[in-house]
Design a protein around this motif. Structure first.
Motif, PDB file in Angstrom:
ATOM      1  N   ALA A  24       0.838  -1.201   0.000  1.00  0.00           N
ATOM      2  CA  ALA A  24       0.000   0.000   0.000  1.00  0.00           C
ATOM      3  C   ALA A  24       0.875   1.254   0.000  1.00  0.00           C
ATOM      4  O   ALA A  24       0.609   2.203  -0.755  1.00  0.00           O
ATOM      5  N   ALA A  25       1.903   1.277   0.830  1.00  0.00           N
ATOM      6  CA  ALA A  25       2.802   2.437   0.872  1.00  0.00           C
ATOM      7  C   ALA A  25       3.502   2.608  -0.477  1.00  0.00           C
ATOM      8  O   ALA A  25       3.615   3.731  -0.983  1.00  0.00           O
ATOM      9  N   LEU A  31       2.711   8.422  -7.523  1.00  0.00           N
ATOM     10  CA  LEU A  31       1.341   8.803  -7.847  1.00  0.00           C
ATOM     11  C   LEU A  31       1.288  10.238  -8.369  1.00  0.00           C
ATOM     12  O   LEU A  31       0.505  10.556  -9.262  1.00  0.00           O
ATOM     13  N   ASP A  32       2.156  11.085  -7.842  1.00  0.00           N
ATOM     14  CA  ASP A  32       2.187  12.481  -8.293  1.00  0.00           C
ATOM     15  C   ASP A  32       2.642  12.601  -9.749  1.00  0.00           C
ATOM     16  O   ASP A  32       2.310  13.567 -10.426  1.00  0.00           O
ATOM     17  N   ARG A  33       3.361  11.615 -10.251  1.00  0.00           N
ATOM     18  CA  ARG A  33       3.767  11.644 -11.661  1.00  0.00           C
ATOM     19  C   ARG A  33       2.669  11.089 -12.568  1.00  0.00           C
ATOM     20  O   ARG A  33       2.679  11.322 -13.771  1.00  0.00           O
ATOM     21  N   GLN A  34       1.723  10.360 -11.994  1.00  0.00           N
ATOM     22  CA  GLN A  34       0.618   9.794 -12.765  1.00  0.00           C
ATOM     23  C   GLN A  34      -0.599  10.707 -12.816  1.00  0.00           C
ATOM     24  O   GLN A  34      -1.424  10.587 -13.723  1.00  0.00           O
ATOM     25  N   ILE A  35      -0.726  11.580 -11.833  1.00  0.00           N
ATOM     26  CA  ILE A  35      -1.910  12.435 -11.712  1.00  0.00           C
ATOM     27  C   ILE A  35      -1.455  13.894 -11.722  1.00  0.00           C
ATOM     28  O   ILE A  35      -1.001  14.424 -10.708  1.00  0.00           O
ATOM     29  N   ALA A  72      -9.419  11.980  -6.819  1.00  0.00           N
ATOM     30  CA  ALA A  72     -10.191  10.997  -6.057  1.00  0.00           C
ATOM     31  C   ALA A  72     -10.735   9.869  -6.919  1.00  0.00           C
ATOM     32  O   ALA A  72     -10.892   8.738  -6.447  1.00  0.00           O
ATOM     33  N   THR A  73     -11.004  10.163  -8.176  1.00  0.00           N
ATOM     34  CA  THR A  73     -11.583   9.156  -9.064  1.00  0.00           C
ATOM     35  C   THR A  73     -10.578   8.574 -10.058  1.00  0.00           C
ATOM     36  O   THR A  73     -10.932   7.706 -10.856  1.00  0.00           O
ATOM     37  N   HIS A  74      -9.343   9.025  -9.992  1.00  0.00           N
ATOM     38  CA  HIS A  74      -8.311   8.516 -10.898  1.00  0.00           C
ATOM     39  C   HIS A  74      -8.053   7.031 -10.591  1.00  0.00           C
ATOM     40  O   HIS A  74      -7.929   6.650  -9.418  1.00  0.00           O
ATOM     41  N   PRO A  75      -7.979   6.179 -11.601  1.00  0.00           N
ATOM     42  CA  PRO A  75      -7.791   4.737 -11.373  1.00  0.00           C
ATOM     43  C   PRO A  75      -6.578   4.383 -10.514  1.00  0.00           C
ATOM     44  O   PRO A  75      -6.651   3.458  -9.694  1.00  0.00           O
ATOM     45  N   ALA A  76      -5.478   5.106 -10.654  1.00  0.00           N
ATOM     46  CA  ALA A  76      -4.293   4.817  -9.844  1.00  0.00           C
ATOM     47  C   ALA A  76      -4.559   5.109  -8.368  1.00  0.00           C
ATOM     48  O   ALA A  76      -4.138   4.345  -7.492  1.00  0.00           O
ATOM     49  N   HIS A  77      -5.267   6.189  -8.092  1.00  0.00           N
ATOM     50  CA  HIS A  77      -5.611   6.517  -6.707  1.00  0.00           C
ATOM     51  C   HIS A  77      -6.622   5.527  -6.158  1.00  0.00           C
ATOM     52  O   HIS A  77      -6.494   5.046  -5.033  1.00  0.00           O
ATOM     53  N   VAL A  78      -7.640   5.212  -6.936  1.00  0.00           N
ATOM     54  CA  VAL A  78      -8.676   4.273  -6.489  1.00  0.00           C
ATOM     55  C   VAL A  78      -8.050   2.934  -6.110  1.00  0.00           C
ATOM     56  O   VAL A  78      -8.391   2.343  -5.076  1.00  0.00           O
ATOM     57  N   ALA A  79      -7.114   2.456  -6.905  1.00  0.00           N
ATOM     58  CA  ALA A  79      -6.479   1.158  -6.645  1.00  0.00           C
ATOM     59  C   ALA A  79      -5.714   1.159  -5.323  1.00  0.00           C
ATOM     60  O   ALA A  79      -5.854   0.227  -4.512  1.00  0.00           O
ATOM     61  N   ALA A  81      -6.086   3.296  -2.827  1.00  0.00           N
ATOM     62  CA  ALA A  81      -7.027   3.555  -1.731  1.00  0.00           C
ATOM     63  C   ALA A  81      -7.712   2.260  -1.287  1.00  0.00           C
ATOM     64  O   ALA A  81      -7.921   2.044  -0.090  1.00  0.00           O
ATOM     65  N   GLU A  82      -8.028   1.398  -2.228  1.00  0.00           N
ATOM     66  CA  GLU A  82      -8.637   0.107  -1.888  1.00  0.00           C
ATOM     67  C   GLU A  82      -7.667  -0.747  -1.073  1.00  0.00           C
ATOM     68  O   GLU A  82      -8.078  -1.431  -0.129  1.00  0.00           O
ATOM     69  N   GLN A  83      -6.383  -0.710  -1.425  1.00  0.00           N
ATOM     70  CA  GLN A  83      -5.385  -1.446  -0.650  1.00  0.00           C
ATOM     71  C   GLN A  83      -5.363  -0.955   0.792  1.00  0.00           C
ATOM     72  O   GLN A  83      -5.329  -1.759   1.726  1.00  0.00           O
ATOM     73  N   TRP A  84      -5.363   0.367   0.972  1.00  0.00           N
ATOM     74  CA  TRP A  84      -5.320   0.928   2.327  1.00  0.00           C
ATOM     75  C   TRP A  84      -6.578   0.600   3.116  1.00  0.00           C
ATOM     76  O   TRP A  84      -6.505   0.274   4.300  1.00  0.00           O
ATOM     77  N   ARG A  85      -7.746   0.708   2.475  1.00  0.00           N
ATOM     78  CA  ARG A  85      -8.994   0.455   3.205  1.00  0.00           C
ATOM     79  C   ARG A  85      -9.090  -0.985   3.696  1.00  0.00           C
ATOM     80  O   ARG A  85      -9.794  -1.270   4.668  1.00  0.00           O
ATOM     81  N   ALA A  86      -8.380  -1.899   3.054  1.00  0.00           N
ATOM     82  CA  ALA A  86      -8.392  -3.297   3.467  1.00  0.00           C
ATOM     83  C   ALA A  86      -7.572  -3.532   4.734  1.00  0.00           C
ATOM     84  O   ALA A  86      -7.786  -4.539   5.423  1.00  0.00           O
TER      85      ALA A  86
END
Length: 97
Positions: A24-25, A31-35, A72-79, A81-86
């Motif tokens: 997750a980390a 991520l800043d280079r993707q978004i 918030a809705t970018h696929p890289a962030h969503v992916a 975020a799901e790891q962290w929420r688990a």
């Protein structure tokens, strides 16, 4: 400008060395280079031993609320975020700067 802060508290039985926590980390790296909407990006593991401390934090900056929504809705962030929420609970604060 919008400052976006997130604090992560690992769930019971999950440690910083857990492969899920490490993944997750690592998911935040680059991520800043993707978004492009991310104007500033800082994140890392907390080293404070205090009982009230959270385990991981991120600090980011966006031009406006629309840019924050794109993030918030970018696929890289969503992916990631799901790891962290688990594995963790999160608290979020968004405020104007």
């Amino acid at each position: 400008m919008i400052r976006h802060l997130v604090l992560f508290k690992l769930n019971e039985g999950v440690t910083k060395d857990d492969p899920r926590a490490q993944a997750a980390a690592q998911g935040f790296e680059g991520l800043d280079r993707q978004i492009p909407e991310l104007l500033e990006w800082q994140c890392g593991w907390n080293f404070s031993p205090r009982d009230v401390a959270y385990d991981f934090a991120l600090n980011s900056l966006f031009a406006d609320e629309d840019a924050l929504k794109v993030y918030a809705t970018h696929p890289a962030h969503v992916a990631v975020a799901e790891q962290w929420r688990a594995i963790a609970t999160l608290v979020v604060a968004d405020f104007e700067v």
